[in-house]
Design a protein around this motif. Structure first.
Motif, PDB file in Angstrom:
ATOM      1  N   ARG A 223      55.260  35.443  53.341  1.00 12.51           N
ATOM      2  CA  ARG A 223      54.833  36.748  52.828  1.00 12.51           C
ATOM      3  C   ARG A 223      55.360  37.897  53.678  1.00 12.51           C
ATOM      4  NH1 ARG A 223      50.062  36.773  49.641  1.00 12.51           N
ATOM      5  NH2 ARG A 223      49.467  38.647  50.756  1.00 12.51           N
TER       6      ARG A 223
ATOM      7  N   ASN B   6      58.778  39.678  52.347  1.00 12.93           N
ATOM      8  CA  ASN B   6      58.896  40.823  51.445  1.00 12.93           C
ATOM      9  C   ASN B   6      57.709  41.770  51.595  1.00 12.93           C
ATOM     10  OD1 ASN B   6      56.979  39.348  50.088  1.00 12.93           O
ATOM     11  ND2 ASN B   6      57.786  39.828  48.049  1.00 12.93           N
TER      12      ASN B   6
ATOM     13  N   MET C 215      54.541  41.406  51.906  1.00 20.80           N
ATOM     14  CA  MET C 215      53.298  41.256  51.155  1.00 20.80           C
ATOM     15  C   MET C 215      52.091  41.229  52.087  1.00 20.80           C
ATOM     16  SD  MET C 215      53.922  41.382  47.984  1.00 20.80           S
ATOM     17  CE  MET C 215      52.488  40.789  47.123  1.00 20.80           C
TER      18      MET C 215
ATOM     19  N   PHE D  88      49.280  44.446  52.681  1.00 17.74           N
ATOM     20  CA  PHE D  88      48.018  44.759  52.002  1.00 17.74           C
ATOM     21  C   PHE D  88      46.816  44.140  52.686  1.00 17.74           C
ATOM     22  CE2 PHE D  88      51.355  44.288  48.783  1.00 17.74           C
ATOM     23  CZ  PHE D  88      51.561  45.638  48.582  1.00 17.74           C
TER      24      PHE D  88
ATOM     25  N   ASP E 227      44.191  43.644  55.620  1.00 18.62           N
ATOM     26  CA  ASP E 227      43.672  44.432  56.738  1.00 18.62           C
ATOM     27  C   ASP E 227      43.875  43.673  58.051  1.00 18.62           C
ATOM     28  OD1 ASP E 227      42.915  46.413  55.087  1.00 18.62           O
ATOM     29  OD2 ASP E 227      40.814  45.804  54.931  1.00 18.62           O
TER      30      ASP E 227
ATOM     31  N   ASP F 173      61.251  51.567  52.574  1.00 18.56           N
ATOM     32  CA  ASP F 173      60.150  51.618  51.632  1.00 18.56           C
ATOM     33  C   ASP F 173      59.822  50.193  51.174  1.00 18.56           C
ATOM     34  OD1 ASP F 173      58.617  51.860  49.346  1.00 18.56           O
ATOM     35  OD2 ASP F 173      59.555  53.754  48.785  1.00 18.56           O
TER      36      ASP F 173
ATOM     37  N   VAL G 150      58.560  49.160  48.587  1.00 21.83           N
ATOM     38  CA  VAL G 150      58.922  48.959  47.175  1.00 21.83           C
ATOM     39  C   VAL G 150      60.381  48.529  47.066  1.00 21.83           C
ATOM     40  CG1 VAL G 150      59.257  50.130  44.970  1.00 21.83           C
ATOM     41  CG2 VAL G 150      57.168  50.525  46.271  1.00 21.83           C
TER      42      VAL G 150
ATOM     43  N   VAL H   1      62.080  46.979  49.297  1.00 19.42           N
ATOM     44  CA  VAL H   1      62.168  45.604  49.797  1.00 19.42           C
ATOM     45  C   VAL H   1      61.860  44.627  48.672  1.00 19.42           C
ATOM     46  CG1 VAL H   1      61.116  43.930  51.350  1.00 19.42           C
ATOM     47  CG2 VAL H   1      61.606  46.245  52.159  1.00 19.42           C
ATOM     48  N   ARG H   2      60.794  44.917  47.946  1.00 20.34           N
ATOM     49  CA  ARG H   2      60.361  43.969  46.914  1.00 20.34           C
ATOM     50  C   ARG H   2      61.265  44.002  45.688  1.00 20.34           C
ATOM     51  NH1 ARG H   2      55.170  46.616  48.084  1.00 20.34           N
ATOM     52  NH2 ARG H   2      54.695  45.816  50.152  1.00 20.34           N
TER      53      ARG H   2
ATOM     54  N   MET I 259      58.960  37.452  44.382  1.00 15.99           N
ATOM     55  CA  MET I 259      58.035  36.419  44.834  1.00 15.99           C
ATOM     56  C   MET I 259      57.367  35.715  43.660  1.00 15.99           C
ATOM     57  SD  MET I 259      55.320  36.748  47.881  1.00 15.99           S
ATOM     58  CE  MET I 259      54.909  35.295  48.811  1.00 15.99           C
TER      59      MET I 259
END
Lengths: 297, 299, 253
Positions: free
Chosen positions: C52, C55, C57, C60, C62, C83, C85, C87-88, C93
């Motif tokens: 994760r 990319n 992920m 998100f 904490d 950014d 975004v 990257v993704r 994924m």
């Protein structure tokens, strides 16, 4: 194959104008949500400030020990405070056993039948019936049909019907949270159904049940409309001595003061609101305490 | 060795079981009694007042001469409160819910949730006080022709009152959308706004809808704040700055007066209550049904 | 490792911690273009966390902190000017459980390209992605049906199509078959083989047969540390480390 055609895309770190716009929109949206939430929280602050600024100067022992009066400086909430205590106590005595037994039936005894489903759906929908409709019910059944007049008992019965759905729903949740293994273990040693419930299920569910009951009662304390419908008086200069006496209650007294045009009665109402909120907050604190004790075990 | 005896009836158990059943049945009896009383009294009301006058008459004056029994002014008053309070409670409540479920850290959640619960627990008569002593004076500073009692002030405080319920139910709905959906949306290059507005909120839409319906139903049944702030003038108007009367406020007005029991004026109480009860019950049934369907999807 | 190409993605000394507890410890790993790289290891070894991070992920979650570098074509994936975004858009994924949006089949695939305004005809793009994901023939007549009506295996292929429609360079797969039956699993494995022609795939799996069947390179993680990384054949037949041998021969885990 069009895949992996990176020539169309800028290198990492050189975001396009449209992506910048999308991020701006996302930031604005988030700011909007945060701002509106802050505004909602601020309203509570504003409300408390308004009440405190108006009411605190009027709040003294005399306010608690005097009966209402048409002279603002002599007026107090004694009869309303005692009326509210009477109503809460009687309502608790009526609704607690009925609500808990109903919850036990629905969670532990009820067959999965059509009637059971009807009862469950009915309770869920009763919880949303406007409180003033319960007032109409109380007026027709307790005040007129049963001839209880405008008594504390009629008020308490009406309030009991009003908060029963809330009590049943929360008691059911508390009972459902008791692990099935406890029941099975008790049944396995030959206990009857009621013995299992009394000795194992109820004690385990008690903190949850009490929390729900206290929260429901604090709703009853703040309710005004049903009591007005059954004809509770707005001017009472005595403390009820028994369940058949006439009464007034804190929210009714507040309503009465707010609906007068004079500024000093609005301030009296604010003082009454402080008393009411203190009663409510202490009940909520009690509920939190019981819940905390329950989870610690 | 003795065989197991045929089980004997335990009378204690049977009696207890019946007692519990009766307690559960009280809720059903309550509903039946409410419907019964409202039906009987409303029927007897319609012996004296034509159904068409009640539903289509544009004047409501049952306590003064010349009498008139058209419920439209009361319905219009209630509608004003519903529309006004919805304008306050639905968008702000949903925004609070989005903040709580999509943006707030655990810590701020633990601060904001209890505050909303306190707002939800404040008695309605307190909101009536707030409307008269804070909102109405504020409105009168902004607009010129605001009457002392007006629909706008009452609608605003009713909106504040139902806001926590909207926030809490919408928060539940948004949080029941699985996190994997959010991850899926982020993984195809969505921004937080696109994830929330185009995936999470649509996925929770039926739950949000149910929350909105329940909020509107609460606003319809709200009594004390509208009695105190909106006035007692049955008024077929769309102007929120005027004094109006809602169905609930009328019922309070009758109860506070010396209306003799059994008379026609007394029966109007039940006729109005019937309309109120039918509307709110229908909305609650709808909301609960949608809510159950919604919960099945993500169970 | 014989590959002398430049890596497409490269982790350098990556440590990832949840609230101070390191889940991935000092991992360095190079991922090569148009190859399938498998990350294996016992559950809780940090392989999903590592995947994760490739990319972003983990952004998100904490209290996640990350040290070290992750390079994509030699630029820092976590650079200040990058950014997530973007990257993704390049690194897609597929998740452990199929997670189609509660929208129509068409909208599921079309949504990402639409919000990102990817060029070309969206219908062409959706059809191509569904064909690449070997789902087109099963759904071409019901593109407007809800994606939730598809079977689990179909849903997972739809999620692959959703990722493919973005035309990424890399597809990360987090145990994509763990919720699927053997037939669906076999189909997705065949699919990966096809996709290798055009895409770079990184797959996390706890299924060693799967890793040995589909991947070119295999990384073995244990307790957050990279124990061994190399050609899949070598890792499975001639592991250099004792612990790797124990794991791949089933003596552990």
């Amino acid at each position: 194959m069009a895949a992996n055609d990176l020539t169309k895309r800028p290198a990492l770190g050189q975001r396009s104008a449209s992506l910048r716009r999308r991020h701006l929109l996302a930031a604005l949206f988030k700011a909007c949500c945060v701002g509106l939430t802050a505004a909602a929280v601020a309203v509570l602050g504003l409300l408390i400030y308004q009440v405190a600024a108006d009411g605190l100067p009027w709040l003294d022992m005399q306010f608690l020990t005097n009966f209402p009066s048409r002279f603002a400086e002599k007026a107090g909430v004694k009869s309303a405070l005692f009326g509210t205590l009477w109503i809460v106590t009687l309502t608790a005595l009526i609704s607690l056993p009925v609500g808990v037994l109903a919850a036990i039936y629905l969670e532990d005894y009820a067959p999965p039948s059509r009637l059971t489903r009807v009862i469950e759906i009915n309770i869920a929908n009763l919880a949303g019936v406007p409180s003033i409709v319960y007032g109409i019910l109380g007026l027709a059944i307790f005040v007129r049909f049963m001839g209880l007049e405008r008594s504390v008992l009629a008020g308490a019965l009406t309030m009991s019907l009003l908060i029963l759905p809330v009590i049943i729903i929360s008691a059911k949740e508390a009972i459902r949270a008791v692990p099935a293994s406890i029941r099975l273990a008790a049944f396995a040693v030959g206990a009857t159904h009621w013995q299992v419930v009394r000795a194992h299920v109820l004690p385990a569910a008690l903190p949850g049940i009490l929390t729900g009951v206290i929260l429901a009662l604090s709703r009853a304390i703040g309710e005004t409309a049903p009591l007005i419908m059954i004809g509770a008086l707005t001017y009472v200069a005595f403390v009820p001595a028994g369940p058949m006496d006439e009464f007034t209650a804190l929210p009714i007294q507040i309503f009465n003061w707010v609906s007068r045009p004079q500024q000093e009665f609005h301030e009296l109402a604010a003082a009454g609101i402080i008393v009411l909120l203190v009663v409510l907050l202490s009940m909520n604190a009690l509920a939190v305490l019981i819940r905390y004790q329950g989870t610690r075990k | 060795m003795t065989a197991l005896a045929a089980s004997r009836t335990r009378w204690g158990e049977v009696i207890l079981r019946q007692l519990f059943f009766f307690c559960a049945l009280i809720s059903v009896l309550t509903t039946i009694t409410v419907i019964g009383i409202l039906a009987v009294e409303t029927f007897s009301f319609f012996q004296e007042v034509a159904v068409t006058e009640f539903f289509f008459g544009t004047e409501w004056r049952p306590l003064l001469e010349p009498k008139a029994y058209g419920i439209l002014p009361l319905l219009a008053g209630t509608m004003l409160i519903v529309v006004g309070s919805s304008l306050v409670a639905l968008p702000i409540g949903l925004a609070c819910a989005v903040y709580l479920s999509e943006y707030a850290s655990q810590r701020s959640r633990h601060i904001v949730k209890p505050i909303l619960e306190i707002l939800a627990g404040i008695p309605t008569v307190v909101y009536g006080y707030f409307a008269l002593t804070f909102v109405t004076p504020g409105l009168r500073q902004v607009f010129d022709d605001v009457q002392i009692f007006n629909a706008a002030s009452a609608a605003i405080v009713v909106g504040i009152m139902v806001l926590p319920m909207v926030a809490s139910l919408c928060d539940d709905a948004l949080r029941s959308v699985p996190g994997s959906l959010r991850e899926g949306a982020y993984s195809v290059g969505a921004t937080s706004f696109e994830v929330t507005a185009r995936v999470v909120v649509p996925a929770a839409l039926s739950g949000i809808f149910a929350a909105f319906v329940l909020a509107v139903s609460r606003a319809i049944g709200e009594t004390m704040a509208v009695t105190l702030a909106a006035g007692a003038t049955p008024n077929l108007t769309l102007n929120p700055l005027e004094s109006i009367q809602t169905m609930t406020a009328y019922m309070v007005q009758v109860s506070l007066g010396d209306t003799p029991s059994g008379g026609l004026a007394y029966k109007t109480l039940f006729a109005v209550a019937s309309v109120l009860f039918t509307i709110t019950l229908a909305m609650n049934l709808l909301a609960n049904k949608v809510m159950r369907k919604f919960q099945e999807v993500y169970d | 490792m014989k590959n002398t190409d430049l890596p497409l993605l490269e982790a350098r000394g990556v440590t990832i911690s949840y609230s101070g507890n390191a889940a991935v410890k000092d991992v360095s790993l190079a991922i090569y273009e148009k190859k399938i790289t498998a990350i294996i290891g016992p559950s809780g070894c940090g392989k999903s966390t590592l995947l994760r991070s490739l990319n972003r992920m983990n952004d998100f979650i904490d209290n996640v902190t990350q040290e070290g570098q992750i390079l994509y074509r030699n630029s820092d994936l976590y650079g200040a000017d990058v950014d997530p975004v973007e990257v993704r858009l390049r690194i897609g994924m597929v998740f452990q459980r199929p997670n189609p949006f509660p929208k129509s089949i068409f909208r599921n695939v079309a949504w990402g390209p639409t919000i990102n305004r990817l060029p070309g005809d969206i219908n062409v793009r959706v059809e191509r992605a569904l064909k690449q994901a070997a789902l087109w023939n099963e759904v071409k007549d019901r593109l407007d049906d809800s994606a939730l009506n598809l079977s689990g295996g179909q849903q997972q292929r739809l999620c692959i199509a959703r990722a493919l429609a973005m035309e990424p360079e890399v597809i990360l797969m987090d145990e994509p078959c763990s919720a699927l039956d053997p037939v669906s699993t076999a189909r997705i494995e065949d699919l990966m083989y096809e996709l290798k022609q055009n895409y770079t795939i990184v797959i996390v799996t706890h299924n060693m047969q799967q890793a040995s069947r589909v991947s070119d390179y295999t990384a073995f993680l244990e307790s957050g540390r990279l124990i061994e990384y190399g050609d899949t054949d070598e890792v499975f037949t001639r592991p250099k480390q004792k612990r790797t041998e124990d794991y791949v021969t089933g003596r552990f885990g």
